[in-house]
Design an enzyme around this catalytic site. Structure first.
Site, PDB file in Angstrom:
ATOM      1  N   GLU A   1      15.665   7.698  45.592  1.00 35.03           N
ATOM      2  CA  GLU A   1      15.889   8.660  44.498  1.00 35.03           C
ATOM      3  C   GLU A   1      14.688   8.526  43.581  1.00 35.03           C
ATOM      4  OE1 GLU A   1      17.991  10.879  44.480  1.00 35.03           O
ATOM      5  OE2 GLU A   1      19.769  10.211  45.553  1.00 35.03           O
TER       6      GLU A   1
ATOM      7  N   CYS B   1      15.136  11.219  34.918  1.00 36.81           N
ATOM      8  CA  CYS B   1      14.525  11.895  36.076  1.00 36.81           C
ATOM      9  C   CYS B   1      14.819  13.383  36.059  1.00 36.81           C
ATOM     10  CB  CYS B   1      15.035  11.270  37.368  1.00 36.81           C
ATOM     11  SG  CYS B   1      16.830  11.161  37.426  1.00 36.81           S
TER      12      CYS B   1
HETATM   13  P1  NAD Z   1       9.349   1.868  39.208  1.00 31.41           P
HETATM   14  O1  NAD Z   1       9.071   2.515  40.506  1.00 31.41           O
HETATM   15  O2  NAD Z   1       8.202   1.350  38.446  1.00 31.41           O
HETATM   16  O3  NAD Z   1      10.342   0.612  39.385  1.00 31.41           O
HETATM   17  C1  NAD Z   1      11.655   0.741  39.892  1.00 31.41           C
HETATM   18  C2  NAD Z   1      12.113  -0.598  40.446  1.00 31.41           C
HETATM   19  O4  NAD Z   1      11.302  -0.921  41.586  1.00 31.41           O
HETATM   20  C3  NAD Z   1      11.988  -1.780  39.503  1.00 31.41           C
HETATM   21  O5  NAD Z   1      13.104  -2.617  39.651  1.00 31.41           O
HETATM   22  C4  NAD Z   1      10.727  -2.480  39.995  1.00 31.41           C
HETATM   23  O6  NAD Z   1      10.672  -3.863  39.692  1.00 31.41           O
HETATM   24  C5  NAD Z   1      10.818  -2.259  41.486  1.00 31.41           C
HETATM   25  N1  NAD Z   1       9.550  -2.317  42.233  1.00 31.41           N
HETATM   26  C6  NAD Z   1       8.308  -2.032  41.791  1.00 31.41           C
HETATM   27  N2  NAD Z   1       7.395  -2.175  42.775  1.00 31.41           N
HETATM   28  C7  NAD Z   1       8.096  -2.530  43.886  1.00 31.41           C
HETATM   29  C8  NAD Z   1       7.731  -2.790  45.239  1.00 31.41           C
HETATM   30  N3  NAD Z   1       6.484  -2.698  45.657  1.00 31.41           N
HETATM   31  N4  NAD Z   1       8.698  -3.115  46.120  1.00 31.41           N
HETATM   32  C9  NAD Z   1       9.990  -3.148  45.722  1.00 31.41           C
HETATM   33  N5  NAD Z   1      10.395  -2.936  44.459  1.00 31.41           N
HETATM   34  C10 NAD Z   1       9.452  -2.622  43.547  1.00 31.41           C
HETATM   35  O7  NAD Z   1      10.162   2.935  38.352  1.00 31.41           O
HETATM   36  P2  NAD Z   1      10.663   2.824  36.842  1.00 31.41           P
HETATM   37  O8  NAD Z   1       9.503   2.959  35.925  1.00 31.41           O
HETATM   38  O9  NAD Z   1      11.563   1.660  36.680  1.00 31.41           O
HETATM   39  O10 NAD Z   1      11.596   4.125  36.733  1.00 31.41           O
HETATM   40  C11 NAD Z   1      11.121   5.382  36.346  1.00 31.41           C
HETATM   41  C12 NAD Z   1      11.061   6.326  37.525  1.00 31.41           C
HETATM   42  O11 NAD Z   1      12.331   6.379  38.171  1.00 31.41           O
HETATM   43  C13 NAD Z   1      10.754   7.765  37.133  1.00 31.41           C
HETATM   44  O12 NAD Z   1       9.823   8.319  38.023  1.00 31.41           O
HETATM   45  C14 NAD Z   1      12.100   8.472  37.264  1.00 31.41           C
HETATM   46  O13 NAD Z   1      12.011   9.859  37.512  1.00 31.41           O
HETATM   47  C15 NAD Z   1      12.703   7.724  38.414  1.00 31.41           C
HETATM   48  N6  NAD Z   1      14.164   7.846  38.404  1.00 31.41           N
HETATM   49  C16 NAD Z   1      14.765   8.628  39.358  1.00 31.41           C
HETATM   50  C17 NAD Z   1      16.138   8.806  39.351  1.00 31.41           C
HETATM   51  C18 NAD Z   1      16.810   9.678  40.387  1.00 31.41           C
HETATM   52  O14 NAD Z   1      18.026   9.593  40.514  1.00 31.41           O
HETATM   53  N7  NAD Z   1      16.101  10.511  41.130  1.00 31.41           N
HETATM   54  C19 NAD Z   1      16.902   8.174  38.386  1.00 31.41           C
HETATM   55  C20 NAD Z   1      16.272   7.377  37.434  1.00 31.41           C
HETATM   56  C21 NAD Z   1      14.906   7.215  37.451  1.00 31.41           C
END
Ligand code: NAD
Length: 508
Positions: free
Chosen positions: A241, A275
Site C-alpha cells: 500500500e 496517502c
Molecule cells: P517509508 O517507506 O519511509 O517507511 C515505511 C516503513 O518501512 C517504516 O517502518 C520503515 O522503517 C520501513 N522501511 C524503510 N526502508 C525499509 C526497507 N528497505 N526494508 C523494509 N522496511 C523498510 O514510509 P513512511 O515515510 O513511513 O510513510 C509515508 C508514505 O506511506 C507515504 O508515501 C504515504 O502515501 C504512504 N502511505 C500509504 C498508505 C496506503 O494505504 N496506501 C497509508 C499510509 C501511508
C-alpha cells in the site's frame, strides 16, 4: 537528536511539536530478526489449529484493552505523532477498532469453506470445495502517519486468518509501536503469536529477507520498490500500500460551501500527511473564483499549533525532512508562476515542525506539486474548461489511489467516477475510504499492489486450497489408460454434444 535516531541500541522518541525527547525503545537489531521469526514459526501450528471464533476472542480482548486505555493511547499519539486529539481518536483509534471488530465478527463467514458447483459432465462424480489456509508467518511493516489504525488493520486481519505476526512499526512512532506488545500481551495471546520488532529501516529490511511467508507493507513507493526487489529472489508474496496524489474534481454545479470545506479538511487533516489527502484540485473555471476565495478564507481560519490543545486544528509535520519537501514543492511551483494565496511559511516562535497550510493558484502539470506526492499541507488549485479536461488531468498521474468528484448532479458525478483511474472514487466527500472495512482499500499504478479490507483484503492473508473428492462410482475413467480407437470416438462425440448446439445453450 533527530527523529528516529538510534543511540546505544535504543530508538529515541522525539515530539515533533516540541523537539524534546519523550522516551526511548529498545531496538531489535537486524541480526536478531530471524530469531523472532523462528519463534513466530513455532507458534504457528497451535494458532492455526484454533477455530476462527477462538482467535476472534483474543481480538475482542485486545479491543477491550484499547477501549479501557483510549485516552492514554490518543494522548501518546498527540505527543509522538503530532496530530490533534480529535484525529487520534477519530482517524486512528476509531478506524483501528472498526477494522478489528468488523473482521472478528464477519471473518468467519468470509473464510468458511466454499463448495464448488461442478457442471462439467466429465467430472460429475466429483465433489470439490475450497478452504482458506493461513499463509504462515506474516511481516507487517508500517508507516508513521496512522501509527495505530494501519498497524492494527494488518496485524488483526493477519491474526484472525490464523497467521502469526511480526510488526515492524515506523521508527518515527516507536512508542506507539511498543503499545502493540502491551495490547496483545494483555489480551493473553500465546507466546510468539504476535511480536513487535522496533527498529530502523535495517530491521525492516532484515524482516523482508528472513524466512517469512508474506510481507504486508504500507509506506512510500521508493521503499515499496526496494522491498519488492528483496522479495523477488525468494518469490516471497507481498502486498504493497503506497503513495497517492489524489485529485478533487469540482464541477460547475457543485455545492461550493461543502466543496470548499471538504477541500480544506481533505488537504490539511493530519497536516496533509495522508496517502489519500486531497493533493490537487481541478475546478471548473466558471465557479473557480468563488470556490478559491472560500478555500482561502477557510484555510486562513485554521488554528495551527500545539496539538495537545483541544482548540487546535492542525499540528506539526512529522519531521524536518517532510517539511522541506513541502517547502521545495512550494518554491519550485512559485518559480514557475504559481501564486501562494495563503500560508506556506514556518510558524515563528514554535520549536516544532510547524508550517501554515498553503493554498496555491496558477498551477499546472509542469510543477512537482501537481505530479509528485507532497505529503504535507499544500493545496494547489487548477482551473479547467470542462469535465473532460478535469478527468484527463486527474488521470495524468503515476499514482491512482483515490479521487473525489463534487457535484449536485450525482449521476453525472458517477459518470465521471467511471472514467477516473483510481482504486476509489468518492462523490461529495473525500478521504474516508480506509475507515469503511467493507470496501476494498487499494489503488492502481504506483499506489498499490493488492488490497486491504473487504473480503479480498482478508483473503490476502490466506491461500485457497481446493479439496476435490471422487465419490468412486466409476471404476475406470474415460481419460485413463489404456487409450483406444473407441475412446477417441467417445471423446469426439462427447465434445460435439457438450460444446455443440445442444447442451452449450444450457446456462450453468
Ligand atoms: P517509508 O517507506 O519511509 O517507511 C515505511 C516503513 O518501512 C517504516 O517502518 C520503515 O522503517 C520501513 N522501511 C524503510 N526502508 C525499509 C526497507 N528497505 N526494508 C523494509 N522496511 C523498510 O514510509 P513512511 O515515510 O513511513 O510513510 C509515508 C508514505 O506511506 C507515504 O508515501 C504515504 O502515501 C504512504 N502511505 C500509504 C498508505 C496506503 O494505504 N496506501 C497509508 C499510509 C501511508
Amino acid at each position: 537528536m533527530s527523529l528516529g535516531e538510534i543511540k546505544d541500541g535504543k530508538l529515541i522518541a522525539i515530539s515533533p511539536s516540541t523537539l524534546e525527547k519523550i522516551g526511548e525503545v529498545k531496538v531489535v537489531p537486524p541480526q536478531d530478526v530471524e530469531k523472532h521469526v523462528e519463534r513466530a514459526r513455532k507458534a504457528f501450528p497451535g494458532w492455526k489449529a484454533l477455530s476462527f471464533r477462538e482467535r476472534a476472542e483474543y481480538i475482542f480482548a485486545a479491543k477491550n484493552y484499547i477501549l479501557a486505555h483510549l485516552d492514554k493511547l490518543a494522548d501518546l499519539m498527540v505527543l509522538e505523532n503530532g496530530k490533534p486529539k480529535v484525529e487520534a481518536l477519530n482517524s486512528d483509534l476509531f478506524v483501528g477498532l472498526e477494522v478489528m471488530t468488523y473482521f472478528a465478527k464477519r471473518g468467519e463467514r468470509i473464510l468458511r469453506d466454499e463448495p464448488v458447483r461442478n457442471p462439467q459432465m466429465y467430472f460429475k462424480e466429483k465433489r470439490h470445495y475450497i478452504c482458506y489456509e493461513p499463509v504462515g508467518v506474516v511481516g507487517v511493516i508500517a508507516p508513521w502517519n496512522f501509527p495505530f489504525s494501519i498497524s492494527m488493520s494488518g496485524v488483526s486481519m493477519a491474526l484472525l486468518a490464523g497467521n502469526t505476526v511480526l510488526l515492524k512499526p515506523s521508527p518515527h512512532t516507536c512508542l506507539i509501536g511498543e503499545k502493540f506488545s502491551e495490547i496483545f500481551q494483555s489480551a493473553g495471546l500465546p507466546e510468539g503469536v504476535f511480536q513487535a520488532l522496533p527498529g530502523g529501516n535495517d530491521t525492516g529490511e532484515a524482516l523482508v529477507k528472513a524466512n517469512i511467508d508474506k510481507i504486508v507493507f504500507t509506506g512510500s513507493v521508493r521503499t515499496g520498490k526496494r522491498i519488492m526487489e528483496t522479495c523477488a529472489p525468494h518469490l516471497r508474496p507481498l502486498m504493497l500500500e503506497l503513495g497517492g496524489k489524489d485529485p478533487m474534481l469540482v464541477r460547475e454545479d457543485a455545492d461550493l460551501e461543502a466543496a470548499a470545506s471538504g477541500a480544506v479538511w481533505g488537504a490539511f487533516t493530519n497536516c496533509g500527511q495522508v496517502c489519500a489527502s486531497v493533493e490537487r484540485v481541478y475546478v471548473n473555471k466558471k465557479i473557480a473564483k468563488v470556490f478559491i476565495d472560500r478555500v482561502v478564507e477557510k484555510t486562513s481560519k485554521l488554528r495551527v499549533g500545539d496539538p495537545s490543545r483541544d482548540s487546535m486544528d492542525v499540528g506539526p509535520m512529522i519531521s524536518m525532512e517532510q517539511l522541506k519537501i513541502v517547502e521545495s514543492h512550494l518554491s519550485e511551483a512559485q518559480e514557475k508562476g504559481a501564486k501562494v494565496l495563503v500560508g506556506g511559511k514556518r510558524i515563528e516562535g514554535l520549536k516544532g515542525y510547524f508550517i501554515q497550510p498553503a493554498v496555491l493558484a496558477n498551477v499546472n502539470h509542469t510543477m512537482r506539486i501537481m505530479k509528485e506526492e507532497t505529503f504535507g499541507p499544500a493545496l494547489p488549485i487548477m482551473e479547467v474548461e470542462n469535465d473532460g479536461e478535469a478527468v484527463a488531468l486527474a488521470n495524468d498521474s503515476e499514482y491512482g489511489l483515490c479521487a473525489s468528484v463534487w457535484s449536485r448532479d450525482v449521476r453525472e458525478a458517477e459518470r465521471m467516477a467511471q472514467q477516473i483511474e483510481t482504486g476509489l472514487v468518492t462523490v461529495n466527500d473525500a478521504l474516508y475510504g480506509y475507515a469503511v472495512p467493507q470496501i476494498p482499500w487499494g489503488g492502481v499504478k504506483y499506489s498499490s499492489l493488492g488490497h486491504s479490507h473487504a473480503e479480498m483484503g482478508l483473503k490476502e492473508f490466506v491461500h485457497p486450497k481446493t479439496v476435490s473428492i471422487d465419490k468412486g462410482f466409476m471404476k475406470k475413467k474415460m481419460y485413463w489408460y489404456p487409450y483406444s480407437e473407441k475412446t477417441t470416438q467417445l471423446m469426439r462425440k462427447t465434445m460435439q454434444f457438450v460444446f455443440g448446439k445442444g447442451i452449450s445453450k444450457i446456462k450453468f
